[in-house]
Design a protein around this motif. Structure first.
Motif, PDB file in Angstrom:
ATOM      1  N   PHE A   1     -20.712 -14.764  27.548  1.00 11.00           N
ATOM      2  CA  PHE A   1     -19.509 -14.483  28.021  1.00 11.00           C
ATOM      3  C   PHE A   1     -19.162 -15.322  28.936  1.00 11.00           C
ATOM      4  CE2 PHE A   1     -15.806 -12.771  29.477  1.00 11.00           C
ATOM      5  CZ  PHE A   1     -14.930 -12.630  28.602  1.00 11.00           C
ATOM      6  N   ALA A   2     -17.820 -16.516  28.779  1.00  6.70           N
ATOM      7  CA  ALA A   2     -17.571 -17.675  29.171  1.00  6.70           C
ATOM      8  C   ALA A   2     -16.135 -17.493  29.976  1.00  6.70           C
ATOM      9  CB  ALA A   2     -17.550 -18.452  28.693  1.00  6.70           C
ATOM     10  N   GLU A   3     -15.650 -17.093  31.675  1.00  4.41           N
ATOM     11  CA  GLU A   3     -14.508 -16.480  31.840  1.00  4.41           C
ATOM     12  C   GLU A   3     -14.130 -17.906  31.878  1.00  4.41           C
ATOM     13  OE1 GLU A   3     -13.767 -14.404  34.844  1.00  4.41           O
ATOM     14  OE2 GLU A   3     -15.535 -12.569  34.285  1.00  4.41           O
TER      15      GLU A   3
ATOM     16  N   PRO B   1     -16.207 -29.732  27.184  1.00  4.86           N
ATOM     17  CA  PRO B   1     -17.589 -30.459  27.740  1.00  4.86           C
ATOM     18  C   PRO B   1     -18.560 -28.614  27.716  1.00  4.86           C
ATOM     19  CG  PRO B   1     -15.809 -31.851  28.641  1.00  4.86           C
ATOM     20  CD  PRO B   1     -14.740 -30.215  27.743  1.00  4.86           C
ATOM     21  N   ASP B   2     -18.382 -27.732  28.419  1.00  5.76           N
ATOM     22  CA  ASP B   2     -19.047 -26.176  28.289  1.00  5.76           C
ATOM     23  C   ASP B   2     -19.317 -26.227  26.863  1.00  5.76           C
ATOM     24  OD1 ASP B   2     -20.155 -25.198  30.366  1.00  5.76           O
ATOM     25  OD2 ASP B   2     -19.461 -23.441  30.338  1.00  5.76           O
ATOM     26  N   LEU B   3     -18.289 -25.798  26.786  1.00  5.92           N
ATOM     27  CA  LEU B   3     -19.170 -25.086  25.380  1.00  5.92           C
ATOM     28  C   LEU B   3     -19.513 -25.806  24.655  1.00  5.92           C
ATOM     29  CD1 LEU B   3     -15.932 -23.924  22.566  1.00  5.92           C
ATOM     30  CD2 LEU B   3     -18.058 -25.496  22.356  1.00  5.92           C
TER      31      LEU B   3
ATOM     32  N   VAL C   1     -12.885 -17.430  19.752  1.00  7.67           N
ATOM     33  CA  VAL C   1     -12.006 -17.644  21.340  1.00  7.67           C
ATOM     34  C   VAL C   1     -11.036 -16.815  20.786  1.00  7.67           C
ATOM     35  CG1 VAL C   1     -10.095 -19.460  21.764  1.00  7.67           C
ATOM     36  CG2 VAL C   1     -12.148 -19.548  21.158  1.00  7.67           C
ATOM     37  N   PRO C   2     -10.649 -15.173  21.403  1.00  4.17           N
ATOM     38  CA  PRO C   2      -9.295 -14.600  21.267  1.00  4.17           C
ATOM     39  C   PRO C   2      -8.352 -15.781  22.001  1.00  4.17           C
ATOM     40  CG  PRO C   2     -10.710 -13.966  22.983  1.00  4.17           C
ATOM     41  CD  PRO C   2     -11.213 -14.655  22.390  1.00  4.17           C
ATOM     42  N   LEU C   3      -7.148 -15.526  20.606  1.00  4.47           N
ATOM     43  CA  LEU C   3      -5.867 -16.134  20.730  1.00  4.47           C
ATOM     44  C   LEU C   3      -4.161 -15.172  21.756  1.00  4.47           C
ATOM     45  CD1 LEU C   3      -6.319 -17.454  17.853  1.00  4.47           C
ATOM     46  CD2 LEU C   3      -6.211 -18.213  19.821  1.00  4.47           C
ATOM     47  N   SER C   4      -4.959 -14.275  22.306  1.00  4.42           N
ATOM     48  CA  SER C   4      -4.333 -13.015  22.793  1.00  4.42           C
ATOM     49  C   SER C   4      -5.519 -12.680  23.633  1.00  4.42           C
ATOM     50  CB  SER C   4      -3.166 -12.199  22.250  1.00  4.42           C
ATOM     51  OG  SER C   4      -3.607 -11.645  21.300  1.00  4.42           O
ATOM     52  N   PRO C   5      -4.931 -11.758  25.206  1.00  5.04           N
ATOM     53  CA  PRO C   5      -5.236 -11.051  25.486  1.00  5.04           C
ATOM     54  C   PRO C   5      -6.145  -9.224  25.178  1.00  5.04           C
ATOM     55  CG  PRO C   5      -3.498 -11.945  27.070  1.00  5.04           C
ATOM     56  CD  PRO C   5      -3.359 -11.854  25.157  1.00  5.04           C
ATOM     57  N   VAL C   6      -7.672  -9.223  25.217  1.00  3.15           N
ATOM     58  CA  VAL C   6      -8.087  -8.468  24.318  1.00  3.15           C
ATOM     59  C   VAL C   6      -8.002  -7.200  25.854  1.00  3.15           C
ATOM     60  CG1 VAL C   6      -9.935  -7.316  22.901  1.00  3.15           C
ATOM     61  CG2 VAL C   6      -8.677  -9.504  22.604  1.00  3.15           C
ATOM     62  N   GLU C   7      -7.927  -6.205  26.235  1.00  2.00           N
ATOM     63  CA  GLU C   7      -7.839  -5.754  27.054  1.00  2.00           C
ATOM     64  C   GLU C   7      -8.316  -3.699  26.691  1.00  2.00           C
ATOM     65  OE1 GLU C   7      -3.711  -5.940  28.255  1.00  2.00           O
ATOM     66  OE2 GLU C   7      -3.913  -7.660  29.669  1.00  2.00           O
ATOM     67  N   THR C   8      -7.843  -3.613  25.463  1.00  5.47           N
ATOM     68  CA  THR C   8      -8.324  -2.208  25.527  1.00  5.47           C
ATOM     69  C   THR C   8      -8.469  -2.148  23.604  1.00  5.47           C
ATOM     70  OG1 THR C   8      -6.207  -1.305  24.509  1.00  5.47           O
ATOM     71  CG2 THR C   8      -6.674  -1.785  26.807  1.00  5.47           C
ATOM     72  N   ARG C   9      -9.322  -0.850  23.475  1.00 12.54           N
ATOM     73  CA  ARG C   9      -9.667  -0.738  22.010  1.00 12.54           C
ATOM     74  C   ARG C   9      -8.274  -0.912  21.047  1.00 12.54           C
ATOM     75  NH1 ARG C   9     -13.557   0.732  19.405  1.00 12.54           N
ATOM     76  NH2 ARG C   9     -16.378   1.362  20.078  1.00 12.54           N
ATOM     77  N   ALA C  10      -7.178  -0.995  21.779  1.00  7.87           N
ATOM     78  CA  ALA C  10      -5.999  -0.972  20.649  1.00  7.87           C
ATOM     79  C   ALA C  10      -5.532  -2.676  20.364  1.00  7.87           C
ATOM     80  CB  ALA C  10      -4.828  -0.804  21.617  1.00  7.87           C
ATOM     81  N   ASP C  11      -6.111  -3.598  20.918  1.00 11.83           N
ATOM     82  CA  ASP C  11      -6.104  -4.816  20.568  1.00 11.83           C
ATOM     83  C   ASP C  11      -7.765  -5.288  19.768  1.00 11.83           C
ATOM     84  OD1 ASP C  11      -4.141  -5.300  22.245  1.00 11.83           O
ATOM     85  OD2 ASP C  11      -5.484  -5.292  24.430  1.00 11.83           O
ATOM     86  N   GLY C  12      -8.220  -4.762  18.853  1.00 11.87           N
ATOM     87  CA  GLY C  12      -8.532  -4.886  18.047  1.00 11.87           C
ATOM     88  C   GLY C  12      -9.969  -5.661  18.642  1.00 11.87           C
ATOM     89  N   PRO C  13     -11.309  -5.167  19.646  1.00 13.81           N
ATOM     90  CA  PRO C  13     -11.882  -6.160  20.020  1.00 13.81           C
ATOM     91  C   PRO C  13     -13.352  -5.786  19.298  1.00 13.81           C
ATOM     92  CG  PRO C  13     -11.603  -3.595  21.084  1.00 13.81           C
ATOM     93  CD  PRO C  13     -10.866  -3.789  20.069  1.00 13.81           C
TER      94      PRO C  13
ATOM     95  N   VAL D   1     -16.263  -6.144  23.340  1.00 12.35           N
ATOM     96  CA  VAL D   1     -15.884  -6.790  24.218  1.00 12.35           C
ATOM     97  C   VAL D   1     -14.382  -7.488  24.335  1.00 12.35           C
ATOM     98  CG1 VAL D   1     -16.366  -9.849  24.560  1.00 12.35           C
ATOM     99  CG2 VAL D   1     -17.730  -7.907  23.145  1.00 12.35           C
ATOM    100  N   LEU D   2     -14.301  -7.448  25.636  1.00 13.70           N
ATOM    101  CA  LEU D   2     -12.560  -7.475  26.254  1.00 13.70           C
ATOM    102  C   LEU D   2     -12.579  -8.813  26.496  1.00 13.70           C
ATOM    103  CD1 LEU D   2     -11.967  -3.751  27.974  1.00 13.70           C
ATOM    104  CD2 LEU D   2     -11.759  -4.384  25.318  1.00 13.70           C
ATOM    105  N   ALA D   3     -11.561  -9.645  26.273  1.00 11.38           N
ATOM    106  CA  ALA D   3     -11.166 -10.856  27.713  1.00 11.38           C
ATOM    107  C   ALA D   3     -10.217 -10.993  27.805  1.00 11.38           C
ATOM    108  CB  ALA D   3     -12.139 -11.877  26.014  1.00 11.38           C
ATOM    109  N   ASP D   4      -9.742 -12.243  28.625  1.00 13.33           N
ATOM    110  CA  ASP D   4      -8.051 -12.375  28.358  1.00 13.33           C
ATOM    111  C   ASP D   4      -7.977 -13.733  27.930  1.00 13.33           C
ATOM    112  OD1 ASP D   4      -7.423 -10.021  30.527  1.00 13.33           O
ATOM    113  OD2 ASP D   4      -8.523 -11.433  32.158  1.00 13.33           O
ATOM    114  N   LYS D   5      -6.849 -14.443  27.742  1.00 12.36           N
ATOM    115  CA  LYS D   5      -6.825 -14.990  27.083  1.00 12.36           C
ATOM    116  C   LYS D   5      -6.726 -16.757  28.174  1.00 12.36           C
ATOM    117  CE  LYS D   5      -2.242 -15.929  26.073  1.00 12.36           C
ATOM    118  NZ  LYS D   5      -0.885 -15.966  26.946  1.00 12.36           N
TER     119      LYS D   5
END
Length: 334
Positions: free
Chosen positions: A99-101, A164-166, A215-227, A263-267
């Motif tokens: 995971f890369a923030e 570059p880091d990707l 690469v999530p195109l919107s925040p994935v904050e809970t199960r409701a966001d389809g992680p 896997v939860l993730a911010d934009k």
């Protein structure tokens, strides 16, 4: 077509999966310039890539066999390279995940999302013949794929791939021959059941050495966001290797033993997954988009259907980065 066991000789009118236009359709629609040399090149590359996957790679999903073949492929392609030695690459090989923030600028992610959510033609690889033209919100179909060629030519997509880091992480993990070999962009719509990719499975029709980059195109904050949900350390697990979907009750024991998590993730966050490990999507409550890159040493059976761009067709600000990493972009840019 002549069948040779799992192998097959494929022609110009063949497509590797629903939603990908065959060579003849790409020519008819003006995506490709048809010449004798181009036809021969496509036929040779496609037959190689197709049979690499459907004869060599998918002849058996035994993890021990795949590890051995993967080592041979790495040795043949880059005999002096030492991959997987950095701490983050070593961890990836151990747990099938990295995971890369904040790897990406959120504004860049927004530009990619705007391209995908714009009215266009969408398909579904699980439903041959399905096509939706228009805005995604104008249909309740659960799974919408962006046209591949439109995706490969999108400036935001090219900029994401040029990060570059990707590129560095993919090379650390796979070696210097790592290359972008396909990509998907899809929209998951709210539904009250698990669609095809939202059932437990392994990605078994992929190259010997590969990474899926999400690469999530919107925040994935809970199960409701389809992680994404996955069971780490299962790419080397010898059970449940069949090319099928698995029920929760079948995997209850392995989930308790190995652990399973979402896997939860911010934009702007990016995560790298060995999707030969057991995983699934989860149905979202609200419409959400995802971009996923396939990075590999050998080609995917889909790779020959990428129309290679000339460097001058790339946005000027990206040309130096892509020119510096021509090997990574060898299937996309000539």
């Amino acid at each position: 077509m002549t069948r040779l066991g799992k192998a097959m000789l494929v022609g110009l009118d063949h497509t590797p999966e629903a939603g990908i236009k065959p060579y003849t359709a790409q020519v008819a629609e003006g995506f490709r310039r048809d010449t004798r040399l181009e036809r021969l090149r496509h036929m040779a590359f496609y037959n190689y890539a197709y049979n690499y996957i459907f004869w060599l790679r998918s002849r058996s999903n035994d993890p021990a066999r795949l590890r051995k073949l993967g080592r041979i492929e790495r040795m043949l392609r880059a005999p002096l390279a030492r991959s997987g030695r950095t701490p983050r690459a070593a961890e990836f090989h151990e747990i099938d995940f990295h995971f890369a923030e904040k790897m990406l600028d959120p504004a860049l992610v927004d530009r990619m999302a705007a391209s995908m959510f714009a009215p266009q033609t969408f398909t579904d690889p699980y439903l041959p013949g399905f096509e939706h033209r228009g805005a995604p919100e104008a249909t309740d179909h659960p799974f919408l794929y962006m046209d591949a060629q439109r995706l490969f030519e999108d400036p935001a997509f090219l900029e994401i791939c040029s990060t570059p880091d990707l590129i560095a992480f993919c090379r650390e993990t796979l070696g210097p021959c790592a290359a972008l070999s396909w990509a998907w962009a899809w929209i998951s719509q709210p539904i009250d059941f698990a669609y095809q990719n939202q059932k437990w499975h392994r990605d078994v029709v992929e190259p010997l050495n590969f990474i899926r980059v999400f690469v999530p195109l919107s925040p994935v904050e809970t199960r409701a966001d389809g992680p994404l949900e996955m069971i780490p350390k299962t790419s080397g697990f010898r059970d449940f290797c069949e090319a099928r979907r698995f029920r929760d009750e079948e995997l209850e024991s392995i989930q308790q033993t190995m652990g399973a998590g979402v896997v939860l993730a911010d934009k702007g966050d990016v995560y790298f997954v060995n999707t030969f490990a057991l995983h699934r999507g989860t149905p979202p409550v609200n419409r959400r988009g995802m971009l996923s890159l396939l990075v590999s040493i050998g080609p995917s059976h889909r790779t020959p259907f990428i129309r290679r761009l000339k460097l001058r067709e790339i946005p000027a600000h990206l040309q130096p980065l892509i020119a510096k990493n021509r090997s990574f972009f060898r299937h996309l840019v000539r």
